[in-house]
Write a protein that holds these residues in place. Structure first.
Motif, mmCIF file in Angstrom:
data_model
loop_
_atom_site.group_PDB
_atom_site.id
_atom_site.type_symbol
_atom_site.label_atom_id
_atom_site.label_comp_id
_atom_site.label_asym_id
_atom_site.label_seq_id
_atom_site.Cartn_x
_atom_site.Cartn_y
_atom_site.Cartn_z
ATOM 1 N N GLU A 51 0.772 -1.296 -0.053
ATOM 2 C CA GLU A 51 -0.009 -0.137 -0.107
ATOM 3 C C GLU A 51 0.933 1.297 -0.032
ATOM 4 O O GLU A 51 2.031 1.302 0.677
ATOM 5 C CB GLU A 51 -0.964 -0.104 1.130
ATOM 6 C CG GLU A 51 -0.178 -0.424 2.447
ATOM 7 C CD GLU A 51 0.059 0.927 3.282
ATOM 8 O OE1 GLU A 51 -0.580 2.016 3.223
ATOM 9 O OE2 GLU A 51 1.107 1.015 3.865
ATOM 10 N N CYS A 76 -2.272 -1.179 -3.241
ATOM 11 C CA CYS A 76 -3.535 -0.411 -2.622
ATOM 12 C C CYS A 76 -3.134 1.061 -2.479
ATOM 13 O O CYS A 76 -2.078 1.321 -1.812
ATOM 14 C CB CYS A 76 -4.059 -0.836 -1.666
ATOM 15 S SG CYS A 76 -5.413 -0.263 -0.866
ATOM 16 N N HIS A 78 -4.174 4.898 -1.246
ATOM 17 C CA HIS A 78 -5.007 5.399 -0.396
ATOM 18 C C HIS A 78 -5.273 6.900 -0.923
ATOM 19 O O HIS A 78 -4.275 7.693 -0.637
ATOM 20 C CB HIS A 78 -4.509 5.242 1.066
ATOM 21 C CG HIS A 78 -4.303 3.755 1.491
ATOM 22 N ND1 HIS A 78 -5.239 3.019 1.465
ATOM 23 C CD2 HIS A 78 -3.156 3.267 2.020
ATOM 24 C CE1 HIS A 78 -4.806 1.802 2.043
ATOM 25 N NE2 HIS A 78 -3.340 1.794 2.132
ATOM 26 N N GLY A 106 -2.096 3.485 10.554
ATOM 27 C CA GLY A 106 -2.790 3.867 9.662
ATOM 28 C C GLY A 106 -2.731 3.079 8.191
ATOM 29 O O GLY A 106 -3.314 3.224 7.603
ATOM 30 N N VAL A 107 -1.971 1.875 8.651
ATOM 31 C CA VAL A 107 -1.831 1.276 7.434
ATOM 32 C C VAL A 107 -3.344 0.238 7.138
ATOM 33 O O VAL A 107 -3.715 -0.196 8.318
ATOM 34 C CB VAL A 107 -0.704 -0.016 7.738
ATOM 35 C CG1 VAL A 107 -0.542 -0.879 6.507
ATOM 36 C CG2 VAL A 107 0.696 0.966 7.732
ATOM 37 N N THR A 108 -3.594 0.244 6.068
ATOM 38 C CA THR A 108 -4.682 -0.425 5.349
ATOM 39 C C THR A 108 -4.438 -1.387 4.225
ATOM 40 O O THR A 108 -3.447 -0.714 3.421
ATOM 41 C CB THR A 108 -6.100 0.189 5.229
ATOM 42 O OG1 THR A 108 -5.778 1.448 4.107
ATOM 43 C CG2 THR A 108 -6.215 0.808 6.719
ATOM 44 N N LEU A 109 -5.021 -2.401 4.077
ATOM 45 C CA LEU A 109 -5.085 -3.240 2.618
ATOM 46 C C LEU A 109 -6.333 -3.223 2.042
ATOM 47 O O LEU A 109 -7.132 -4.183 2.550
ATOM 48 C CB LEU A 109 -4.241 -4.464 2.821
ATOM 49 C CG LEU A 109 -2.941 -4.371 2.731
ATOM 50 C CD1 LEU A 109 -2.415 -5.941 3.103
ATOM 51 C CD2 LEU A 109 -2.294 -3.873 1.635
ATOM 52 N N GLY A 110 -6.860 -2.277 1.327
ATOM 53 C CA GLY A 110 -8.268 -2.391 0.734
ATOM 54 C C GLY A 110 -8.131 -2.723 -0.602
ATOM 55 O O GLY A 110 -9.464 -2.529 -1.180
ATOM 56 N N THR A 133 -3.044 -4.320 12.700
ATOM 57 C CA THR A 133 -3.833 -3.271 12.197
ATOM 58 C C THR A 133 -4.348 -3.874 10.559
ATOM 59 O O THR A 133 -5.562 -3.728 10.443
ATOM 60 C CB THR A 133 -3.205 -2.068 11.695
ATOM 61 O OG1 THR A 133 -2.859 -1.526 13.174
ATOM 62 C CG2 THR A 133 -4.316 -1.204 11.192
ATOM 63 N N ILE A 134 -3.376 -4.633 10.102
ATOM 64 C CA ILE A 134 -3.678 -5.319 8.894
ATOM 65 C C ILE A 134 -3.627 -6.953 9.024
ATOM 66 O O ILE A 134 -3.650 -7.758 7.768
ATOM 67 C CB ILE A 134 -2.857 -4.936 7.776
ATOM 68 C CG1 ILE A 134 -1.461 -5.015 8.044
ATOM 69 C CG2 ILE A 134 -3.073 -3.468 7.529
ATOM 70 C CD1 ILE A 134 -0.330 -4.844 6.820
ATOM 71 N N GLN A 137 -6.109 -9.127 6.941
ATOM 72 C CA GLN A 137 -6.129 -9.264 5.525
ATOM 73 C C GLN A 137 -4.665 -10.116 5.385
ATOM 74 O O GLN A 137 -4.952 -11.062 4.528
ATOM 75 C CB GLN A 137 -5.913 -7.848 5.064
ATOM 76 C CG GLN A 137 -7.052 -7.030 5.270
ATOM 77 C CD GLN A 137 -7.020 -5.984 6.451
ATOM 78 O OE1 GLN A 137 -6.555 -6.387 7.432
ATOM 79 N NE2 GLN A 137 -7.317 -4.912 6.246
#
Length: 325
Positions: A51, A76, A78, A106-110, A133-134, A137
């Motif tokens: 990401e 990903c 953001h 704040g890390v996301t994998l969307g 946080t991730i 996923q």
């Protein structure tokens, strides 16, 4: 001959390298990222699950991946988020000391993720692979890869700043080792992870209940290989260095390059989805059948990639070196 697809799962940062407190280069990086760039330069079929922000640094990163023959299908991006930055300060031995500017919370994998296949090789590690946080996923991807019988290579790469997080993330480390076909770690990783300095044999005793194959490195020192049937040590030739940034990452990449070029059993081709237990057994049999000479060739390739990156300011192997393979 068709070679396996190599999928990296890991973070991406922009590494800014300093020598004598003066900036020398700015290069997209990250542990798994560095490995995948090298594999792309070597013309392996590879992709990365990662990401970045939608800023200029993110543009640089995605362009860098494409230029180095790495798929960006699973990157990903953001909206309204800044990409991560790291400062790498090289000391008199050209070893790097880092300062990170990123928000792990704040890390996301969307974004889209790959459908794992039996013939895939999956490279994962660092804090990205255990970040709470991730974790949901990342763990889902790893379990899917494990369930279809893919080859999983786990580079622990655990660093001192995350020692305080151990009570939360240690179960994730153990699950990663359980899912892995091979675990690779450094003596420094295990010092921070286990809280004490242990002999290589004692480290293996901690890892063995989860994964029976361990590659233990020690910077420029010896490399210890542990398997269910034997253990052995490989020497590391002494070289002059420009920067050690990416040395371990490219050890991983070189090892996986050599591994991917070993003869593959016909029933590990992507179009065949064999019984999971039988595929896992075939992996064990394949590794168990590797002679000392085969392991030597895998380690030699890993070392040659690490040495190449240590002799330049980039985080990945040079294009000249890649073209010579």
């Amino acid at each position: 001959m068709t070679y396996p697809r190599i999928i990296g799962i890991g973070e991406t940062v922009l590494d800014i390298l300093f020598k004598s407190d003066q900036p020398q280069a700015a290069i997209p990086g990250g542990s798994t990222f560095n490995s995948i760039i090298s594999l792309g330069r070597a013309r392996c079929c590879c992709a990365i699950v990662t990401e970045v922000g939608d800023d200029h640094v993110g543009d640089i990163t995605c362009r860098y991946l494409t230029e180095n023959h790495v798929s960006t299908d699973y990157v990903c991006r953001h909206k309204g988020v800044k990409s991560h930055i790291s400062l790498a300060f090289l000391d008199e031995k050209n070893d790097a000391h880092y300062q990170f500017y990123k928000d792990h919370a704040g890390v996301t994998l969307g974004g889209p993720v790959p459908v794992m296949q039996t013939s895939d090789i999956v490279l994962f590690g660092s804090f990205f692979a255990i970040n709470p946080t991730i974790r949901q996923q990342v763990a889902a991807l790893l379990r899917e890869a494990y369930d279809v019988g893919a080859f999983l290579y786990y580079d622990i790469n655990f660093r001192k700043p995350h020692v305080a997080d151990l009570p939360i993330v240690f179960p994730n480390v153990l699950e990663n080792m359980r899912l892995a076909t091979i675990v690779r770690g450094s003596t420094e990783d295990f010092l921070y992870l286990l809280g004490e300095k242990l002999t290589p044999e004692a480290i293996y005793e901690r890892v063995k209940p989860y994964c029976s194959y361990l590659i233990l490195t020690d910077g420029p020192g010896e490399i210890h290989l542990f398997t269910p049937s034997f253990c052995t040590t490989f020497s590391a030739p002494s070289i002059s260095t420009v920067s050690t940034v990416g040395a371990g990452d490219n050890f991983n990449a070189g090892f996986l390059y050599a591994l991917s070029h070993l003869p593959q059993p016909a029933d590990r081709m992507p179009h065949v989805f064999a019984d999971v237990e039988s595929v896992a057994l075939q992996q064990e049999e394949m590794l168990a059948a590797c002679s000392i000479d085969t392991w030597q060739s895998l380690i030699d390739m890993a070392q040659s990639w690490a040495q190449n990156v240590c002799q330049q300011m980039e985080n990945s192997i040079s294009t000249d070196f890649a073209d010579s393979l």
